[in-house]
Every structure is written in structure tokens, then in C-alpha cells.
Design a protein around this motif. Structure first.
Motif, PDB file in Angstrom:
ATOM      1  N   VAL A  68      82.904 -39.020 102.984  1.00 44.31           N
ATOM      2  CA  VAL A  68      83.922 -39.575 103.874  1.00 44.31           C
ATOM      3  C   VAL A  68      84.034 -38.762 105.151  1.00 44.31           C
ATOM      4  O   VAL A  68      83.976 -37.534 105.132  1.00 44.31           O
ATOM      5  N   ALA A  69      84.191 -39.467 106.279  1.00 49.80           N
ATOM      6  CA  ALA A  69      84.504 -38.839 107.563  1.00 49.80           C
ATOM      7  C   ALA A  69      85.650 -39.624 108.193  1.00 49.80           C
ATOM      8  O   ALA A  69      85.900 -40.780 107.831  1.00 49.80           O
ATOM      9  N   ILE A  70      86.349 -38.995 109.121  1.00 49.78           N
ATOM     10  CA  ILE A  70      87.533 -39.608 109.731  1.00 49.78           C
ATOM     11  C   ILE A  70      87.408 -39.595 111.241  1.00 49.78           C
ATOM     12  O   ILE A  70      87.079 -38.567 111.840  1.00 49.78           O
ATOM     13  N   VAL A  71      87.667 -40.741 111.857  1.00 48.09           N
ATOM     14  CA  VAL A  71      87.900 -40.800 113.296  1.00 48.09           C
ATOM     15  C   VAL A  71      89.423 -40.900 113.439  1.00 48.09           C
ATOM     16  O   VAL A  71      90.014 -41.900 113.032  1.00 48.09           O
ATOM     17  N   PRO A  72      90.092 -39.882 113.979  1.00 53.43           N
ATOM     18  CA  PRO A  72      91.559 -39.801 113.904  1.00 53.43           C
ATOM     19  C   PRO A  72      92.291 -40.735 114.859  1.00 53.43           C
ATOM     20  O   PRO A  72      93.072 -40.306 115.702  1.00 53.43           O
ATOM     21  N   THR A  73      92.064 -42.019 114.719  1.00 49.21           N
ATOM     22  CA  THR A  73      92.756 -43.010 115.545  1.00 49.21           C
ATOM     23  C   THR A  73      94.231 -43.073 115.151  1.00 49.21           C
ATOM     24  O   THR A  73      94.568 -43.064 113.973  1.00 49.21           O
ATOM     25  N   THR A  74      95.100 -43.157 116.143  1.00 47.53           N
ATOM     26  CA  THR A  74      96.541 -43.203 115.870  1.00 47.53           C
ATOM     27  C   THR A  74      97.182 -44.522 116.289  1.00 47.53           C
ATOM     28  O   THR A  74      98.382 -44.709 116.096  1.00 47.53           O
ATOM     29  N   THR A  75      96.400 -45.434 116.872  1.00 46.08           N
ATOM     30  CA  THR A  75      96.890 -46.765 117.223  1.00 46.08           C
ATOM     31  C   THR A  75      95.816 -47.793 116.896  1.00 46.08           C
ATOM     32  O   THR A  75      94.633 -47.464 116.801  1.00 46.08           O
ATOM     33  N   ILE A  76      96.225 -49.046 116.753  1.00 46.81           N
ATOM     34  CA  ILE A  76      95.265 -50.112 116.486  1.00 46.81           C
ATOM     35  C   ILE A  76      94.282 -50.274 117.645  1.00 46.81           C
ATOM     36  O   ILE A  76      93.069 -50.412 117.405  1.00 46.81           O
ATOM     37  N   PRO A  77      94.723 -50.267 118.914  1.00 48.64           N
ATOM     38  CA  PRO A  77      93.739 -50.362 119.997  1.00 48.64           C
ATOM     39  C   PRO A  77      92.692 -49.242 119.966  1.00 48.64           C
ATOM     40  O   PRO A  77      91.527 -49.474 120.286  1.00 48.64           O
ATOM     41  N   GLN A  78      93.091 -48.048 119.597  1.00 49.52           N
ATOM     42  CA  GLN A  78      92.108 -46.978 119.443  1.00 49.52           C
ATOM     43  C   GLN A  78      91.104 -47.331 118.344  1.00 49.52           C
ATOM     44  O   GLN A  78      89.898 -47.064 118.471  1.00 49.52           O
ATOM     45  N   GLY A  79      91.591 -47.945 117.266  1.00 54.01           N
ATOM     46  CA  GLY A  79      90.700 -48.375 116.195  1.00 54.01           C
ATOM     47  C   GLY A  79      89.709 -49.424 116.668  1.00 54.01           C
ATOM     48  O   GLY A  79      88.526 -49.387 116.309  1.00 54.01           O
ATOM     49  N   PHE A  80      90.194 -50.372 117.482  1.00 56.42           N
ATOM     50  CA  PHE A  80      89.297 -51.389 118.045  1.00 56.42           C
ATOM     51  C   PHE A  80      88.204 -50.724 118.885  1.00 56.42           C
ATOM     52  O   PHE A  80      87.016 -51.064 118.773  1.00 56.42           O
ATOM     53  N   SER A 106      72.812 -45.629 113.287  1.00 52.87           N
ATOM     54  CA  SER A 106      72.889 -44.208 113.636  1.00 52.87           C
ATOM     55  C   SER A 106      73.382 -43.390 112.449  1.00 52.87           C
ATOM     56  O   SER A 106      73.972 -43.921 111.499  1.00 52.87           O
ATOM     57  N   GLN A 107      73.175 -42.087 112.503  1.00 55.36           N
ATOM     58  CA  GLN A 107      73.651 -41.192 111.469  1.00 55.36           C
ATOM     59  C   GLN A 107      75.175 -41.029 111.559  1.00 55.36           C
ATOM     60  O   GLN A 107      75.793 -41.326 112.589  1.00 55.36           O
ATOM     61  N   LEU A 108      75.764 -40.547 110.480  1.00 56.05           N
ATOM     62  CA  LEU A 108      77.220 -40.400 110.411  1.00 56.05           C
ATOM     63  C   LEU A 108      77.745 -39.521 111.547  1.00 56.05           C
ATOM     64  O   LEU A 108      78.705 -39.888 112.233  1.00 56.05           O
ATOM     65  N   GLU A 109      77.126 -38.370 111.752  1.00 60.72           N
ATOM     66  CA  GLU A 109      77.631 -37.435 112.761  1.00 60.72           C
ATOM     67  C   GLU A 109      77.603 -38.047 114.157  1.00 60.72           C
ATOM     68  O   GLU A 109      78.545 -37.878 114.938  1.00 60.72           O
ATOM     69  N   ALA A 110      76.524 -38.761 114.479  1.00 58.95           N
ATOM     70  CA  ALA A 110      76.426 -39.396 115.793  1.00 58.95           C
ATOM     71  C   ALA A 110      77.495 -40.467 115.963  1.00 58.95           C
ATOM     72  O   ALA A 110      78.102 -40.606 117.036  1.00 58.95           O
ATOM     73  N   ASN A 111      77.751 -41.228 114.924  1.00 58.09           N
ATOM     74  CA  ASN A 111      78.787 -42.259 114.994  1.00 58.09           C
ATOM     75  C   ASN A 111      80.173 -41.652 115.182  1.00 58.09           C
ATOM     76  O   ASN A 111      80.975 -42.149 115.977  1.00 58.09           O
ATOM     77  N   ILE A 112      80.454 -40.596 114.448  1.00 58.47           N
ATOM     78  CA  ILE A 112      81.766 -39.951 114.582  1.00 58.47           C
ATOM     79  C   ILE A 112      81.971 -39.468 116.017  1.00 58.47           C
ATOM     80  O   ILE A 112      83.050 -39.628 116.600  1.00 58.47           O
TER      81      ILE A 112
END
Length: 544
Positions: free
Chosen positions: A402-414, A424-430
């Protein structure tokens, strides 16, 4: 003269936890009302209540009698049931208590007091950047009061009383340490929750219960996982084999071919089996040859039945499905609102967990989402600042999967999911997803639930307020004016598109009208409107 040694046992611990839960049943709405900002989504008390509800249910139903094993069961259930930042911190408090009581059937007052000090230390460590004037300030006060009482050889009732008094002093100081608390005229909600927890423990220890009767089914009902996916092994199958007379090695070989998440717990002439499978009937047919079958339980995990889970079982080795049956990466996104969920799925989210303000999902839901066998690794988009800590806790339990992109709003998630590249690899995507979400400017529009002071001015109850990063930045007595001010606050020189996501409190015709009016005000900027369906917030606004 030597001080009298007081012994605390498992029954005492049960009463303390039950008393704490009872206290939260009475006080959680009051704690919710201590929200710093005048927005209608204060949920600190609810998160702590639901987290503690998981603990109380586990401890009440556990067959264990020793204080150490009960504390461990409670801590495991707290970690799995933790909701929101306050719930995660509370779970770490209980984890520290369990560490201090580990291996003990009974404990002296001093030992239990030291265990509570461990708990405060674990709670403090749960937060990456401790801020004074918050729950952690109160926790430090509790630790000091506990230390002094233990040093003076006090009874455990007196230790709890000293902890409550010391923590209460720090709680009263929180408005002086955080200007936002002082402006709102409240103390820290999480800190108040810790005092309620200790007060309930004291009431339970002394047999003074005054709250409503516990209703675990009602308080623990939460939105489940919804996803446009097929779970490879959807049936959680459990049973006991008595008069077990087969080879454990052969049983394991057979069952590993029929599913995953296999846990075998052998005893003397008995075997407990837990696994996820697509064909529970075939599993039971095989098991008939091993002995007599008892306590058979089959749940369809897509229905998301709630149950107490032992953390040791959850973290047991989970056989992987063949690589060709799995995606390399999958996205788990937390979303509130039917429209928001549909958009997130269209953008590529593999698993949607229902959640947001006032309905923070527990850590267990992240665990379940990862254990569905969809992918080799997962990226979590929390999309809410109060869910990030629960996601972090899930990562601690699940490790490198598991990895986390620390989005705090829905627009950030979009924005983050638009930057996702499945090849792409996990690290590059993060890296790319984090950069994308950090470039988003967004805010939300709601109605003030009380009079409040903002920037030296009074914002009356019932005003429409624009909120960015948790701060009220604009307000007006009508929604059109507040929406215009919020959009202008967010728009920059290079902005070209404003996206409006309207919530359940607005009709489509009203949302369309307001977007058209805003478009006339924002010359040269395209205004788009979408159905979000989110609660509490009339609009979520995103600017690109």
C-alpha cells in the motif's frame, strides 16, 4: 508501613471499557459541537464513539479473563475500527495500554497506571507533527498526572482521578495555545474526548454507569465498500473440525488451491479454518473427510457484514493469486456522494469506499479493500484530512502493498487519479499523483451552524460560508454572493476552468442557475457544473 497492593483484573478492565463507551454515548454530540469552525460536519465525538464501540464489543464478547489478553483484544479492535484522526489516536492510546499489560492475568494499580502512561506515549507518536493546544497537549497533562499518582502509590481510582484533573487543566489551556479555539470560544474536541474516556473508565471501575444501553449494531453501522469489480474469492468461510485426524500439511495443500487468506489454527484433536473462496461447498466437501464439522459460517464479503476481527488473523500470511490474475496497481478512493463516486469510477478508481466528513471509514475497510485480491499493490486516495491518518494506519498494517497520495479534498483526488499511469511503477505514480494534487485549488460552500468570529468580524449563524483548507475565507447572506466570492478567491491569472460539484441540498435547476450567474461574472473562464451528491456542502469548487 508498606502501601496496600491493589489488584486490577480482567473484569475491572471490562467495566472500565464499558464505562468509557457509556460515557461517549452520552457525550459524543457535545464533543462534536466543539468544532473549531462553524461548519456542519463536526465528527470528533462520533469518530471516537465508533472506535470505542468496536473495542467495547470485542472486550464484552471475548472469552478471555486475563487483563493482558483483554487489553490486546481491545487494542486490536480499536486499530481495525479506528475512524478519523481522533479515532486513530485513541486506538494508539489503547495499543500502548495493551503493551503495558501484556502477559498479565492481573495487574497492580501502579502497573495499570504505567500502562496508561504507555498509552499516552503511543498516542503522541501517532501524530507526525504534534501541535500544542490539541489532543496531544491534554495527553501530556494526563501523563504527568498519572506519573505523580503512581509515584505516590495511589489506588487506581485515585490515579484516574489525578489523570482527569491534570488533563482537565491542560484542556482549559487549549484556547490560549491555539488562536482558532479562542476565536471559536471552545476547547479542543479531541482533548475533551480523552477526558470523557478517562471519566468513563473511572465510572466503570467504580460501577457507576449512567449512559444509555449499548447498541453495537446501531452505532457501528457504516457505509460499505462499493466497487465495479469482481472479488476473486468472495465468500469468507469459517468452520471448526472436531476429531481432527488428517495431516495438517495435506489440509493446507488442498485449501491453498481453493482460495486465499487461509488461516489454520490447530489444537488437540481440533482445527479452526478461516479462508476466502469462490466455492465454499467444495471446501466443506473436502473437510468432511477430516472429522466432524461445526460452527460453519459463510459470509459474502460484497455484503460487507460487520464482525470482530482478530488483528493476528488479519495480518496472517495471505497466499497471493497468480500474477496474471491481478492488476499491477489499483486505486482505492474514499468518496462521499453518489455523483462524486460515479465521477471517480469513470476516472479510473478500482475501489470506492464511501466516506467523508461525519462518516470517516474505519481502518478495517482499507484492510478489506486490499484483501480482495484485485491487484498486487494499491494506492489510497483519502480525499479528506480526517481520513489520512486512518489510511496511514492501514499502510502500517499492510506494508509495501500500500502507498498513499495524501489528498485532502475530492478535487485533489480527481487531479491525482488523472495523473495515474497503470503502466508505470508505484514510486513513479506516487510522485506524479502527489505533484498533480498539490497544484489543485479548491474550496467548499456550506452554511454556518453558529455565530462565529472570522477576521475580527462576526459571521452570523445561517450565513453561507466559503471554506478553504479548513478556514472560513468568505461569507454572505445569500448563496449566489458567497459562491461568487469563493470562486474569485480561488481564481488566478492563469485559471481557465471552474468546476462546481453540487450537493444533495441543491436541486439541479438551482445549481444550473447559480453556475450560469457565476459564468457571467467570470469573464473568459469556463464554468462547469456536475452533480456531486455530497452531504453538508452545497458546492465543492475546483479551479484549474
Amino acid at each position: 508501613m508498606q502501601p496496600r497492593v491493589e489488584v486490577i483484573n480482567g473484569k475491572d478492565f471490562r467495566r472500565m471499557i464499558t464505562g468509557a463507551y457509556s460515557a461517549f454515548m452520552r457525550k459524543h454530540e457535545y464533543i462534536n459541537g466543539l468544532n473549531v469552525f462553524p461548519v456542519p460536519d463536526g465528527d470528533t465525538g462520533t469518530n471516537m464513539l465508533l472506535t470505542l464501540g468496536a473495542v467495547a464489543k470485542a472486550v464484552t464478547e471475548a472469552p478471555d479473563e486475563g487483563i493482558g489478553s483483554l487489553a490486546r483484544r481491545g487494542a486490536d479492535s480499536a486499530i481495525m475500527g479506528a475512524r478519523g484522526n481522533s479515532g486513530v489516536i485513541l486506538s494508539q492510546l489503547l495499543r500502548g495500554i495493551a503493551r503495558g499489560l501484556s502477559g498479565k492475568d492481573t495487574a497492580t494499580s501502579a502497573e495499570v497506571g504505567k500502562a496508561f502512561q504507555y498509552g499516552v506515549l503511543y498516542a503522541y507518536r501517532a501524530v507526525a507533527r504534534p501541535v500544542e493546544g490539541t489532543i496531544l497537549t491534554v495527553a501530556k497533562g494526563i501523563a504527568k498526572g498519572t506519573y505523580r499518582a503512581v509515584r505516590d502509590h495511589a489506588t487506581f481510582s485515585d490515579i484516574l482521578t489525578a489523570a482527569i484533573n491534570a488533563g482537565g487543566e491542560e484542556l482549559r489551556r487549549t484556547p490560549e495555545l491555539l488562536p482558532a479555539l479562542k476565536a471559536a470560544g471552545v476547547v479542543d474536541a479531541g482533548g475533551q474526548g480523552l477526558i470523557v474516556f478517562l471519566t468513563g473508565c473511572l465510572e466503570g471501575l467504580e460501577g457507576r454507569f449512567s449512559g444509555p444501553e449499548a447498541d453495537f449494531g446501531r452505532t457501528l453501522t457504516v457505509p460499505g465498500i462499493t466497487a465495479d469489480i469482481t472479488i476473486a474469492h468472495p465468500y469468507c468461510t469459517e468452520f471448526i473440525v472436531k476429531r481432527f485426524a488428517a495431516s495438517l500439511v495435506e489440509v493446507k495443500r488442498q485449501l491453498e488451491q481453493m482460495g486465499e487468506s487461509l488461516v489454520l489454527a490447530p489444537g488437540e484433536d481440533i482445527l479452526k479454518v478461516h479462508m476466502h473462496t469462490a466455492h465454499p461447498g467444495a471446501v466443506l466437501e473436502s473437510a468432511i473427510a477430516w472429522g466432524t464439522l461445526h460452527d460453519i459460517k459463510i459470509d459474502n464479503m460484497a455484503d460487507q457484514h460487520r464482525k470482530t476481527i482478530d488483528l493476528g488473523e488479519v495480518l496472517s500470511a495471505m497466499p497471493e493469486a497468480p500474477a496474471q490474475d491481478k492488476d499491477k496497481l489499483a486505486i482505492i478512493s474514499v468518496v462521499a456522494g453518489e455523483g462524486m463516486s460515479a465521477i471517480m469510477r469513470q476516472l479510473g478508481a478500482n475501489i470506492i469506499i464511501s466516506g467523508g466528513q461525519t462518516m470517516n471509514p474505519p481502518v478495517e475497510e482499507f484492510i478489506t479493500a486490499v484483501h480482495n485480491g484485485l491487484a498486487e499493490q494499491y494506492i489510497i486516495l483519502p480525499n479528506n484530512k480526517n481520513i489520512v491518518l486512518a489510511a496511514v494506519q492501514a499502510k502500517k498494517l499492510l506494508g509495501e502493498r500500500v502507498a498513499i497520495v495524501p489528498t485532502t479534498t475530492i478535487p485533489q483526488g480527481f487531479a491525482a487519479i488523472l495523473a495515474f499511469d497503470p503502466d508505470s511503477q508505484l514510486e513513479a505514480n506516487i510522485r506524479k499523483m502527489t505533484e498533480a494534487q498539490e497544484a489543485v485549488r479548491s474550496g467548499s460552500l456550506t452554511m454556518s451552524v453558529r455565530d462565529s468570529a472570522v477576521g475580527g468580524q462576526t459571521v452570523p449563524e445561517g450565513s453561507y460560508i466559503g471554506v478553504i483548507d479548513g478556514s472560513v475565507v468568505v461569507w454572505a447572506d445569500n448563496i449566489a454572493s458567497a459562491l461568487k466570492q469563493l470562486a474569485l478567491y480561488l481564481v488566478g491569472a492563469d485559471s481557465s476552468v471552474v468546476s462546481l460539484y453540487y450537493g444533495v441540498e441543491l436541486a439541479e435547476t438551482e445549481a444550473e442557475r447559480l453556475s450560469e450567474e457565476l459564468g457571467k461574472e467570470l469573464e473568459g473562464i469556463e464554468v462547469q457544473v456536475y452533480f456531486g451528491g455530497q452531504p453538508h456542502y452545497h458546492f465543492i469548487v475546483s479551479v484549474e
